[in-house]
Scaffold this active site. Structure first.
Site, PDB file in Angstrom:
ATOM      1  CG  LEU A  47      54.065  37.757 -11.441  1.00 40.99           C
ATOM      2  CD1 LEU A  47      55.202  37.005 -12.324  1.00 40.99           C
ATOM      3  CD2 LEU A  47      53.665  39.021 -12.008  1.00 40.99           C
ATOM      4  N   PRO A  48      49.992  36.144 -12.046  1.00 42.24           N
ATOM      5  CG  PRO A  48      48.762  36.697 -13.902  1.00 42.24           C
ATOM      6  CD  PRO A  48      49.946  37.068 -13.138  1.00 42.24           C
ATOM      7  CE  LYS A  81      45.800  30.731  -2.516  1.00 42.35           C
ATOM      8  NZ  LYS A  81      44.654  31.709  -1.953  1.00 42.35           N
TER       9      LYS A  81
HETATM   10  P1  NAD Z   1      45.887  40.363 -11.170  1.00 43.95           P
HETATM   11  O1  NAD Z   1      45.589  39.640 -12.419  1.00 43.95           O
HETATM   12  O2  NAD Z   1      44.729  41.354 -10.580  1.00 43.95           O
HETATM   13  O3  NAD Z   1      47.223  40.866 -10.965  1.00 43.95           O
HETATM   14  C1  NAD Z   1      48.518  40.105 -11.544  1.00 43.95           C
HETATM   15  C2  NAD Z   1      49.360  41.402 -12.082  1.00 43.95           C
HETATM   16  O4  NAD Z   1      50.465  40.522 -12.608  1.00 43.95           O
HETATM   17  C3  NAD Z   1      48.476  42.112 -13.207  1.00 43.95           C
HETATM   18  O5  NAD Z   1      48.429  43.566 -12.784  1.00 43.95           O
HETATM   19  C4  NAD Z   1      49.400  41.974 -14.373  1.00 43.95           C
HETATM   20  O6  NAD Z   1      49.527  43.122 -15.163  1.00 43.95           O
HETATM   21  C5  NAD Z   1      50.741  41.509 -13.886  1.00 43.95           C
HETATM   22  N1  NAD Z   1      51.739  40.899 -14.606  1.00 43.95           N
HETATM   23  C6  NAD Z   1      51.549  39.662 -15.316  1.00 43.95           C
HETATM   24  N2  NAD Z   1      52.562  39.204 -15.892  1.00 43.95           N
HETATM   25  C7  NAD Z   1      53.584  40.118 -15.653  1.00 43.95           C
HETATM   26  C8  NAD Z   1      54.929  40.237 -15.878  1.00 43.95           C
HETATM   27  N3  NAD Z   1      55.722  39.296 -16.509  1.00 43.95           N
HETATM   28  N4  NAD Z   1      55.592  41.336 -15.332  1.00 43.95           N
HETATM   29  C9  NAD Z   1      55.043  42.247 -14.398  1.00 43.95           C
HETATM   30  N5  NAD Z   1      53.723  42.048 -14.194  1.00 43.95           N
HETATM   31  C10 NAD Z   1      53.141  41.123 -14.696  1.00 43.95           C
HETATM   32  O7  NAD Z   1      45.715  38.989 -10.040  1.00 43.95           O
HETATM   33  P2  NAD Z   1      45.649  38.994  -8.651  1.00 43.95           P
HETATM   34  O8  NAD Z   1      44.086  38.926  -8.191  1.00 43.95           O
HETATM   35  O9  NAD Z   1      46.364  40.299  -7.914  1.00 43.95           O
HETATM   36  O10 NAD Z   1      46.055  37.633  -7.970  1.00 43.95           O
HETATM   37  C11 NAD Z   1      47.632  37.252  -8.054  1.00 43.95           C
HETATM   38  C12 NAD Z   1      47.962  36.008  -7.533  1.00 43.95           C
HETATM   39  O11 NAD Z   1      47.581  35.919  -6.250  1.00 43.95           O
HETATM   40  C13 NAD Z   1      47.279  35.040  -8.284  1.00 43.95           C
HETATM   41  O12 NAD Z   1      48.309  33.834  -8.514  1.00 43.95           O
HETATM   42  C14 NAD Z   1      45.928  34.539  -7.444  1.00 43.95           C
HETATM   43  O13 NAD Z   1      45.414  33.283  -7.857  1.00 43.95           O
HETATM   44  C15 NAD Z   1      46.490  34.827  -6.111  1.00 43.95           C
HETATM   45  N6  NAD Z   1      45.547  35.193  -5.045  1.00 43.95           N
HETATM   46  C16 NAD Z   1      44.385  36.026  -5.437  1.00 43.95           C
HETATM   47  C17 NAD Z   1      43.715  36.644  -4.630  1.00 43.95           C
HETATM   48  C18 NAD Z   1      42.500  37.416  -4.852  1.00 43.95           C
HETATM   49  O14 NAD Z   1      41.582  37.671  -3.826  1.00 43.95           O
HETATM   50  N7  NAD Z   1      42.599  38.090  -5.922  1.00 43.95           N
HETATM   51  C19 NAD Z   1      43.607  36.059  -3.127  1.00 43.95           C
HETATM   52  C20 NAD Z   1      44.649  35.148  -2.933  1.00 43.95           C
HETATM   53  C21 NAD Z   1      45.783  34.730  -3.906  1.00 43.95           C
END
Ligand code: NAD
Length: 299
Positions: free
Chosen positions: A65-66, A171
């Site tokens: 999740l975010p 991280k």
């Molecule tokens: P994203 O916003 O693409 O995905 C998050 C998903 O969570 C969304 O699809 C959203 O609809 C869902 N969501 C939110 N609240 C929810 C809930 N209560 N129930 C169900 N689904 C829910 O974000 P992301 O890029 O996939 O990143 C996710 C995590 O990974 C973050 O913490 C980010 O910092 C970390 N991260 C991201 C990357 C990257 O390159 N994108 C790399 C490393 C770490």
């Protein structure tokens, strides 16, 4: 093979779930965005109508999740997943959140007999798709050993950094360095371009010189330099600038907690805040170069 509830199928969670399916695991998935659920179902997952339904009968819950508030909202409280997971279940949170938040949720899990690790990742969306992520883990060694086969289906490297929350601290250290390096790389390319240099030639030179980094070689911020970098597709996909801003805010909080100076981390946090204010919060974080290049990079 494990019966897994996977919650959060965004840029990272979607491909991570796909790799678990490929490895033969049984997945019940939930996301607030129906299209994300449909994409996982097309690969063999079972759709759940809610996170609570997804953990029904699951041995393992994985969340991606975010931010902290989403993770606390998912697991805690009378309707939270910890109240529904079987007592012997394992919970793996792969989101990047505040270390204190990870510790709070893990303590609540322990009180219910649920083993929990924080396992944030590095490697970006390309690493998630290729199954080459690095997992940065905090929690008990025994819980990590239970999780290891699943982490190995989604990644290549697993680092145990210490007790609960230690994965998140590590991280944040990595991402603070990344945020600074991306801004510094953008600044260097902008300076070269202002002097009439070709940003692609400058990047090729830097990639084999001492200024080399992931920002020059993999996620180059100048449009057109690397075909597969977000910069070459209008900064879409990749790692959101607002997520980098969130991580730098978490790093600042963590630094204040122990009195550690982070002058460059704080400066970078302000640059990504300005990038958000310029309307690029939803774009890849390499778009921070647009604050520094004149005319706009690639224009
Ligand atoms: P994203 O916003 O693409 O995905 C998050 C998903 O969570 C969304 O699809 C959203 O609809 C869902 N969501 C939110 N609240 C929810 C809930 N209560 N129930 C169900 N689904 C829910 O974000 P992301 O890029 O996939 O990143 C996710 C995590 O990974 C973050 O913490 C980010 O910092 C970390 N991260 C991201 C990357 C990257 O390159 N994108 C790399 C490393 C770490």
């Amino acid at each position: 093979m494990s019966r897994i509830a996977f919650i959060g199928l965004g840029h990272m969670g979607g491909p991570m779930a796909a790799n678990l399916l490929k490895a033969g695991h049984e997945l019940q998935v939930f996301d607030l965005v129906p299209a994300a659920v449909e994409a996982a179902v097309a690969l063999g997952a079972r759709a759940a109508a809610s996170a609570a339904e997804a953990v029904d009968g699951a041995e393992v819950a994985i969340s991606m999740l975010p931010a902290s508030r989403h993770v606390e909202g998912l697991y805690l409280g009378a309707d939270g997943l910890l109240a529904r997971l079987a007592p012997q279940a394992l919970a793996i949170d792969c989101s990047t959140i505040a270390p204190a938040s990870a510790q709070k949720v893990a303590a609540a899990a322990a009180a219910r007999g649920v083993a929990m690790i924080d396992a944030p990742v590095s490697g970006g969306t390309a690493g998630a798709a290729a199954g080459t992520l690095t997992f940065i883990v905090g929690g008990e060694a025994a819980a990590l050993e239970r999780a290891r086969p699943l982490l190995q289906a989604m990644g290549r490297n697993v680092f145990h950094m210490g007790a609960s929350g230690a994965g998140q601290v590590a991280k944040l250290c990595n991402n603070m360095a990344l945020g600074v390096i991306m801004a510094a790389t953008g600044e260097a390319l902008a300076l070269g371009a202002a002097h009439g240099l070709d940003p692609a030639a400058l990047s090729q030179m830097m990639a084999v010189s001492t200024g080399r980094s992931w920002a020059t070689e993999v996620c180059n911020p100048w449009p057109g330099v690397l075909e597969n970098a977000p910069a070459s597709r209008g900064y879409s996909g990749g790692f959101g600038s607002d997520l980098m801003l969130k991580d730098l805010g978490l790093a600042a909080e963590a630094a204040m907690g122990v009195g550690s100076p982070i002058p460059l981390g704080e400066l970078a946090r302000n640059l990504y805040a300005l990038n958000a204010r310029a309307g690029r919060g939803g774009l890849d974080f390499s778009s921070v170069i647009q604050l520094l290049a004149k005319p706009a990079a690639g224009a």
